[in-house]
Design an enzyme around this catalytic site. Structure first.
Site, PDB file in Angstrom:
ATOM      1  N   ASP A  41      -5.640  -1.186  -4.629  1.00 16.85           N
ATOM      2  CA  ASP A  41      -6.630  -0.797  -3.448  1.00 16.85           C
ATOM      3  C   ASP A  41      -8.097  -0.772  -5.108  1.00 16.85           C
ATOM      4  OD1 ASP A  41      -6.464   1.524  -5.975  1.00 16.85           O
ATOM      5  OD2 ASP A  41      -6.998   2.572  -5.202  1.00 16.85           O
ATOM      6  N   HIS A  66       0.922  -5.817  -2.391  1.00 22.21           N
ATOM      7  CA  HIS A  66       0.410  -5.007  -2.076  1.00 22.21           C
ATOM      8  C   HIS A  66      -1.424  -5.188  -2.098  1.00 22.21           C
ATOM      9  CE1 HIS A  66      -1.522  -1.048   0.746  1.00 22.21           C
ATOM     10  NE2 HIS A  66      -1.584  -0.789  -0.346  1.00 22.21           N
ATOM     11  N   ASP A  84       9.061  -6.995  -0.255  1.00 16.89           N
ATOM     12  CA  ASP A  84       7.992  -8.251  -0.154  1.00 16.89           C
ATOM     13  C   ASP A  84       7.214  -7.971   0.869  1.00 16.89           C
ATOM     14  OD1 ASP A  84       6.543 -10.244  -1.401  1.00 16.89           O
ATOM     15  OD2 ASP A  84       7.652 -12.132  -0.725  1.00 16.89           O
ATOM     16  N   GLU A 117       3.221  -2.803  -5.264  1.00 12.41           N
ATOM     17  CA  GLU A 117       1.621  -2.909  -4.754  1.00 12.41           C
ATOM     18  C   GLU A 117       1.943  -3.445  -6.085  1.00 12.41           C
ATOM     19  OE1 GLU A 117      -0.594   0.911  -3.425  1.00 12.41           O
ATOM     20  OE2 GLU A 117      -2.110   0.166  -4.598  1.00 12.41           O
TER      21      GLU A 117
HETATM   22  O1  9MR Z   1       1.588   4.675 -10.123  1.00 11.56           O
HETATM   23  C1  9MR Z   1       0.712   5.882  -9.317  1.00 11.56           C
HETATM   24  C2  9MR Z   1       2.709   6.756  -8.856  1.00 11.56           C
HETATM   25  O2  9MR Z   1       3.622   7.082 -10.599  1.00 11.56           O
HETATM   26  C3  9MR Z   1       2.714   7.789  -7.707  1.00 11.56           C
HETATM   27  O3  9MR Z   1       4.077   8.282  -7.599  1.00 11.56           O
HETATM   28  C4  9MR Z   1       1.957   6.994  -6.772  1.00 11.56           C
HETATM   29  C5  9MR Z   1       2.251   8.253  -5.585  1.00 11.56           C
HETATM   30  O4  9MR Z   1       1.076   8.947  -6.277  1.00 11.56           O
HETATM   31  O5  9MR Z   1       0.694   7.088  -7.030  1.00 11.56           O
HETATM   32  C6  9MR Z   1       0.855   5.826  -8.044  1.00 11.56           C
HETATM   33  O6  9MR Z   1      -0.124   5.369  -7.963  1.00 11.56           O
HETATM   34  C7  9MR Z   1      -1.659   4.793  -7.035  1.00 11.56           C
HETATM   35  C8  9MR Z   1      -2.891   5.797  -6.846  1.00 11.56           C
HETATM   36  O7  9MR Z   1      -2.008   6.729  -6.833  1.00 11.56           O
HETATM   37  C9  9MR Z   1      -3.566   4.785  -6.629  1.00 11.56           C
HETATM   38  N1  9MR Z   1      -3.430   3.222  -6.997  1.00 11.56           N
HETATM   39  C10 9MR Z   1      -2.173   2.566  -6.837  1.00 11.56           C
HETATM   40  C11 9MR Z   1      -1.706   3.118  -7.690  1.00 11.56           C
HETATM   41  C12 9MR Z   1      -0.153   2.542  -7.775  1.00 11.56           C
HETATM   42  O8  9MR Z   1       0.541   2.605  -6.335  1.00 11.56           O
END
Ligand code: 9MR
Length: 558
Positions: free
Chosen positions: A164, A486, A528, A537
């Site tokens: 993102d 992602h 994938d 991601e």
């Molecule tokens: O890395 C984060 C993971 O530990 C959490 O479980 C998850 C859900 O809250 O969010 C991950 O972080 C994401 C962040 O909120 C937004 N940018 C992408 C991050 C990686 O997926």
């Protein structure tokens, strides 16, 4: 079912060091013999017996170990398993992982915000700048007397967090700690790594130049009028799958809070120490910012970021990454540690003296106690004698846990620390593997036992292919790597190959997205596909321990 034999031979698809252990696994239980074949000539250069099968604790799968550590000659090779077939190719050479080290740092260049990435540096992944972030709104949940509603601030640059396009202070915390530590612990490797970024050729290591991009953004996230630090700079909602320059929703900074301020204080204090020899002016600016963020946290000790609660009261609602954390004990400890090491002021020792460190988790964005423990251990020789006993206890904890981690490594499914427990496979499991390795490397620096280093190397092998999915989890590296992470630029740029040097999150049986997975087994729960934000991601805090690990291995095994 026609299967590619290479997919059944799980190994580091990139490279091995001549004088280090070399292991691969074959999925199955009745294989007996293997040969090592030189790639060009197709000549057999080494033969061996395949070890007895180990059953997976998670499924009906078996794996058998292939060990060719005794073969030490540089070259390009393939393994061949009798009655199965041939593996993907790999190399044996000095500097086997320098490509991985470089690429995983260059990955941050590709995440840069507010900056064109010209072809000269970005190759076919060249793109236009996104998000100038020169006119960012102070969100209704973040207004103060000095910055009333409607205030706009300048907060450009930094790195996109992940797939993102938002920028989050909490996640920048551990990311910056880890990259700064890599620079501090392996300065020679850092000096030798040429990344081909716009700053290459100035007097600083490229790694430091890259770190400064995000450091300067972080500094703009502090409210200069009171020292508090905003949680994140974000859209109200996630962007569509478009290139950064096509993503033009309004941007906000949201609520100042205790944890963001402490993470910021810790990074800035650490940066003030590490940057001093390179740039005394930035170093002292970092220390001032660190202390004022700390003072804000002291005055506002229990302000937690609660996205849903905020959304009930303030508009527009914010629905991007939460990075919410309920426990601030570890952030107090980490910030205390960095500020104490930087200043030796007794006010910062209190938080350390009063914290028991008889156990440490593996570090992650919301679990930062180990970072403080590592920094104190490293600095022990420079600190006053009243700290000795406490730090000795902390070091002991690090060493004891490292001893636990390296026990019985011939038994787990991948013969690695990663995957001894099903709990290892969480959202971002790849970063957990890299962070376990980094933990072991801290122990190795305190007590140079070979088993710590070899176990760290084992986790690198895991990341590069000796794992339950048979992928090298680093884009662009190995023969089979994720093609559809992602990651918005990789999706929207029209280029087949994903942006290189990005670590995929990896197996996560939580499957919190709505994508198609072929398996629910913890170590295989991976998709994938670009819809899979829960398993595929990429993120800045995931690449960072890979950078640390690759640089450490380059330093110790080169
Ligand atoms: O890395 C984060 C993971 O530990 C959490 O479980 C998850 C859900 O809250 O969010 C991950 O972080 C994401 C962040 O909120 C937004 N940018 C992408 C991050 C990686 O997926």
């Amino acid at each position: 079912l026609a299967q590619n034999p290479a997919d059944q031979i799980r190994l580091n698809q990139v490279g091995f060091y001549p004088n280090a252990p070399k292991q691969a696994l074959v999925v199955g239980k009745n294989y007996e013999n293997f040969t090592l074949i030189e790639k060009e000539s197709h000549k057999v250069v080494y033969k061996g017996r395949i070890k007895a099968a180990v059953k997976s604790p998670f499924s009906e799968k078996y794996t058998q170990e292939i060990d060719f550590s005794n073969f030490k000659k540089n070259g390009s090779y393939i393994l061949s398993v009798e009655k199965l077939g041939e593996s993907y190719p790999f190399e044996i050479r000095n500097n086997a992982l320098s490509g991985v080290a470089k690429a995983s740092i260059k990955g941050y260049y590709f995440q840069r915000v507010s900056e064109d990435l010209p072809e000269k540096y970005a190759g076919k992944w060249a793109r236009k700048a996104g998000h100038p972030d020169t006119s960012v709104l102070v969100h209704a949940n973040a207004v103060s007397t000095n910055r009333p509603e409607g205030t706009r601030i300048n907060s450009p640059r930094g790195w996109y967090d992940a797939g993102d396009y938002n920028k989050y202070i909490v996640n920048s915390g551990i990311t910056m700690y880890t990259l700064l530590s890599a620079l501090e612990d392996f300065p020679k490797v850092a000096n030798d790594l040429e990344l081909n970024i716009p700053e290459s050729g100035n007097n600083l290591p490229d790694l430091l130049d890259e770190i400064l991009v995000n450091l300067e953004w972080m500094l703009t996230m502090q409210d200069p009028t009171d020292g508090g630090v905003y949680h994140k700079l974000t859209n109200a909602n996630f962007d569509g799958m478009v290139m950064p320059d096509k993503a033009t929703q309004p941007r906000y900074v949201v609520q100042k809070n205790t944890i963001a301020s402490l993470d910021f204080a810790a990074v800035m204090a650490q940066a003030s120490r590490i940057l001093k020899p390179y740039n005394p002016e930035i170093s002292s600016r970092c220390l001032t910012s660190a202390e004022s963020a700390w003072n804000w946290a002291k005055a506002n000790p229990k302000v937690f970021y609660r996205q849903n609660q905020n959304n009930e009261k303030f508009k527009p609602a914010i629905t991007t990454g939460g990075y919410e954390d309920n426990n601030d004990t570890d952030e107090w400890f980490w910030a205390s540690a960095e500020l104490f090491v930087a200043t030796q002021k007794s006010q910062y020792w209190e938080g350390i003296a009063s914290t028991d460190v008889y156990w440490l988790p593996i570090q992650s964005w919301n679990s930062v106690m180990p970072l403080g423990a590592f920094s104190l251990s490293k600095a022990r020789k420079t600190l006053p004698s009243f700290t000795t006993n406490k730090i000795a206890q902390i070091q002991n904890t690090v060493l004891q846990q490292a001893d636990e981690m390296v026990k019985d490594l011939d038994k787990p499914l991948f013969r690695t620390v990663m995957g001894k427990s099903a709990k290892d496979f969480m959202w971002g499991s790849s970063s957990h593997a890299a962070n376990q390795a980094m933990f072991l490397l801290q122990a190795f620096q305190l007590n140079p036992k070979k088993t710590y280093l070899e176990a760290a190397l084992g986790n690198m092998d895991y990341l590069l292919g000796r794992n339950g999915v048979g992928y090298s989890l680093l884009t662009g590296y190995g023969s089979k790597y994720p093609m559809h992470p992602h990651h918005r630029p990789s999706i929207a740029d029209g280029i087949d190959e994903p942006v290189p040097g990005l670590l995929s999150g990896g197996p996560n049986p939580g499957q919190q997205d709505q994508c198609k997975y072929d398996s629910k087994v913890p170590d295989e729960s991976f998709s994938d596909s670009d819809c899979s934000y829960a398993s595929n991601e990429i993120a800045i805090n995931w690449n960072a321990p890979l950078v640390y690990l690759a640089m450490a291995l380059e330093s110790y095994y080169h």
